[in-house]
Design an enzyme around this catalytic site. Structure first.
Site, PDB file in Angstrom:
ATOM      1  N   SER A 154     -13.331  -6.992  20.758  1.00 18.29           N
ATOM      2  CA  SER A 154     -14.327  -6.890  21.826  1.00 18.29           C
ATOM      3  C   SER A 154     -14.636  -8.306  22.291  1.00 18.29           C
ATOM      4  CB  SER A 154     -15.611  -6.247  21.277  1.00 18.29           C
ATOM      5  OG  SER A 154     -16.694  -6.433  22.164  1.00 18.29           O
ATOM      6  N   TYR A 167     -22.439  -4.470  14.827  1.00 17.81           N
ATOM      7  CA  TYR A 167     -21.251  -4.361  15.699  1.00 17.81           C
ATOM      8  C   TYR A 167     -20.619  -5.741  15.931  1.00 17.81           C
ATOM      9  CZ  TYR A 167     -18.425  -2.972  19.773  1.00 17.81           C
ATOM     10  OH  TYR A 167     -17.389  -2.727  20.652  1.00 17.81           O
TER      11      TYR A 167
HETATM   12  P1  NAD Z   1     -15.312   5.945  22.291  1.00 24.24           P
HETATM   13  O1  NAD Z   1     -16.580   6.285  21.653  1.00 24.24           O
HETATM   14  O2  NAD Z   1     -14.879   6.674  23.502  1.00 24.24           O
HETATM   15  O3  NAD Z   1     -14.102   6.009  21.260  1.00 24.24           O
HETATM   16  C1  NAD Z   1     -14.215   5.638  19.921  1.00 24.24           C
HETATM   17  C2  NAD Z   1     -13.265   6.485  19.130  1.00 24.24           C
HETATM   18  O4  NAD Z   1     -13.329   6.119  17.737  1.00 24.24           O
HETATM   19  C3  NAD Z   1     -13.625   7.968  19.215  1.00 24.24           C
HETATM   20  O5  NAD Z   1     -12.449   8.692  19.485  1.00 24.24           O
HETATM   21  C4  NAD Z   1     -14.160   8.290  17.839  1.00 24.24           C
HETATM   22  O6  NAD Z   1     -13.919   9.627  17.450  1.00 24.24           O
HETATM   23  C5  NAD Z   1     -13.348   7.316  16.997  1.00 24.24           C
HETATM   24  N1  NAD Z   1     -13.920   7.132  15.668  1.00 24.24           N
HETATM   25  C6  NAD Z   1     -15.202   6.850  15.334  1.00 24.24           C
HETATM   26  N2  NAD Z   1     -15.337   6.824  14.005  1.00 24.24           N
HETATM   27  C7  NAD Z   1     -14.116   7.084  13.480  1.00 24.24           C
HETATM   28  C8  NAD Z   1     -13.597   7.194  12.173  1.00 24.24           C
HETATM   29  N3  NAD Z   1     -14.398   7.049  11.097  1.00 24.24           N
HETATM   30  N4  NAD Z   1     -12.281   7.472  12.004  1.00 24.24           N
HETATM   31  C9  NAD Z   1     -11.467   7.636  13.069  1.00 24.24           C
HETATM   32  N5  NAD Z   1     -11.899   7.551  14.331  1.00 24.24           N
HETATM   33  C10 NAD Z   1     -13.204   7.276  14.537  1.00 24.24           C
HETATM   34  O7  NAD Z   1     -15.408   4.373  22.620  1.00 24.24           O
HETATM   35  P2  NAD Z   1     -14.342   3.357  23.207  1.00 24.24           P
HETATM   36  O8  NAD Z   1     -15.058   2.540  24.181  1.00 24.24           O
HETATM   37  O9  NAD Z   1     -13.107   4.042  23.625  1.00 24.24           O
HETATM   38  O10 NAD Z   1     -14.081   2.458  21.924  1.00 24.24           O
HETATM   39  C11 NAD Z   1     -12.787   2.236  21.376  1.00 24.24           C
HETATM   40  C12 NAD Z   1     -12.736   0.840  20.773  1.00 24.24           C
HETATM   41  O11 NAD Z   1     -12.891  -0.123  21.805  1.00 24.24           O
HETATM   42  C13 NAD Z   1     -13.846   0.568  19.755  1.00 24.24           C
HETATM   43  O12 NAD Z   1     -13.310  -0.187  18.676  1.00 24.24           O
HETATM   44  C14 NAD Z   1     -14.839  -0.267  20.549  1.00 24.24           C
HETATM   45  O13 NAD Z   1     -15.595  -1.119  19.732  1.00 24.24           O
HETATM   46  C15 NAD Z   1     -13.888  -1.046  21.443  1.00 24.24           C
HETATM   47  N6  NAD Z   1     -14.520  -1.609  22.631  1.00 24.24           N
HETATM   48  C16 NAD Z   1     -14.964  -0.817  23.646  1.00 24.24           C
HETATM   49  C17 NAD Z   1     -15.533  -1.423  24.774  1.00 24.24           C
HETATM   50  C18 NAD Z   1     -16.006  -0.635  25.962  1.00 24.24           C
HETATM   51  O14 NAD Z   1     -16.558  -1.233  26.875  1.00 24.24           O
HETATM   52  N7  NAD Z   1     -15.812   0.669  26.014  1.00 24.24           N
HETATM   53  C19 NAD Z   1     -15.667  -2.800  24.838  1.00 24.24           C
HETATM   54  C20 NAD Z   1     -15.224  -3.569  23.776  1.00 24.24           C
HETATM   55  C21 NAD Z   1     -14.632  -2.968  22.679  1.00 24.24           C
END
Ligand code: NAD
Length: 269
Positions: A154, A167
């Site tokens: 991130s 986080y």
């Molecule tokens: P999201 O909530 O749509 O997806 C997160 C996924 O992780 C979900 O499918 C959830 O079921 C899964 N998950 C949670 N706990 C779990 C576990 N114990 N075992 C297996 N799967 C698990 O959110 P996202 O935005 O798609 O996030 C995906 C990644 O991207 C994360 O690591 C998040 O920190 C990172 N991220 C997202 C953003 C953003 O702006 N959306 C920015 C920076 C980083």
């Protein structure tokens, strides 16, 4: 369909929503066989739907339920993938969540919840992937590298984030986990890199973009003037997983519309 990842087996954790879905579809569209990992029964239907979309577009894969913070479940996911497809070539360590609280109110349970999934989950999956890469050996017909790992970090591996200490600590941890593994395994021809998304429209941050007021506020942090979409990350993941990035190892590729450019300073000259 492209063929940059033809017949390579990719596990994408947390692929039943958001960025993981975007990455799983993008890898499959380049010929990878994708393991769509979902975390629990609740996300099973969503994962099946994503797999069906991948198959309708000509791709291949399976759904596998596994909580990435549980060692036995992670080991079982790799064992099943190897049983069905022979090996694993690409790991996308994407699963992650937030469990926010002002620091003085954050419980140990909230701290452990985030660290165990976001950081320990990446450790467990990376360890199984590297064990498999080393066991299997080179496959020159598939890739110049022995294996590839992409860690979903991130912008908060470099930008502190008040109210989100668990986080931000998990993402800071991913940075040095990724770099240390990249250093340790580069001589074995394993490439390990991170993607550092900025603000991407997914369920994790819905309240930050789902009203015009919220989106306008968010855009003040994004010099490029738009909120990211999961496709932006999918394209970056394809590049990092393919031989097109063969000389790239141990870096975080920020895909953030310039969020890490400290836009608050742009009018401070
Ligand atoms: P999201 O909530 O749509 O997806 C997160 C996924 O992780 C979900 O499918 C959830 O079921 C899964 N998950 C949670 N706990 C779990 C576990 N114990 N075992 C297996 N799967 C698990 O959110 P996202 O935005 O798609 O996030 C995906 C990644 O991207 C994360 O690591 C998040 O920190 C990172 N991220 C997202 C953003 C953003 O702006 N959306 C920015 C920076 C980083």
């Amino acid at each position: 369909m492209g063929n940059k990842l033809q017949n390579q087996v990719a596990i994408v954790t947390g692929a039943s929503s958001g960025i993981g879905t975007g990455v799983a579809k993008a890898l499959a569209a380049e010929g990878a066989i994708v393991v769509v990992n979902n975390s629990s029964e609740h996300s099973h239907d969503a994962a099946i739907q994503i797999l069906n979309e991948i198959k309708s577009a000509g791709g291949q894969g399976i759904v596998y339920q596994c909580d990435v913070s549980k060692e036995d479940q992670v080991q079982a996911m790799f064992a099943e993938t190897i049983k069905q497809f022979g090996t694993v070539d690409i790991l996308v360590n994407n699963a992650g969540l937030q469990d926010d609280a002002p620091f003085t109110e954050m419980t140990l349970a909230q701290w452990n919840h985030v660290i165990s999934i976001n950081l320990t989950g990446q450790f467990l999956c990376a360890r199984e992937a590297i064990r498999e890469f080393l066991r299997r050996g080179m496959q020159p017909e598939k890739s110049l590298a022995l294996g590839k790992i992409i860690c979903m970090s991130s912008v908060h591996e470099v930008i502190p984030w008040a109210g989100h200490a668990n986080y931000a600590a998990s993402k800071g941890g991913i940075k040095l986990l990724m770099q240390t593994l990249a250093q340790e395994f580069a001589p074995k021809k394993i490439r390990i890199n991170s993607i550092g998304p900025g603000a991407i429209k997914t369920p994790i941050n819905k309240e930050a973009w789902d009203t015009p007021e919220a989106e306008a506020k968010l855009l003040t942090l994004i010099p490029y003037g738009r909120v990211g979409i999961t496709d932006d990350i999918g394209k970056a993941a394809v590049w990092l997983a393919s031989d097109d990035s063969d000389y790239v190892n141990g870096v975080t590729l920020f895909v953030d519309g310039g969020m890490t450019l400290f836009p608050g300073f742009s009018t401070n000259g």
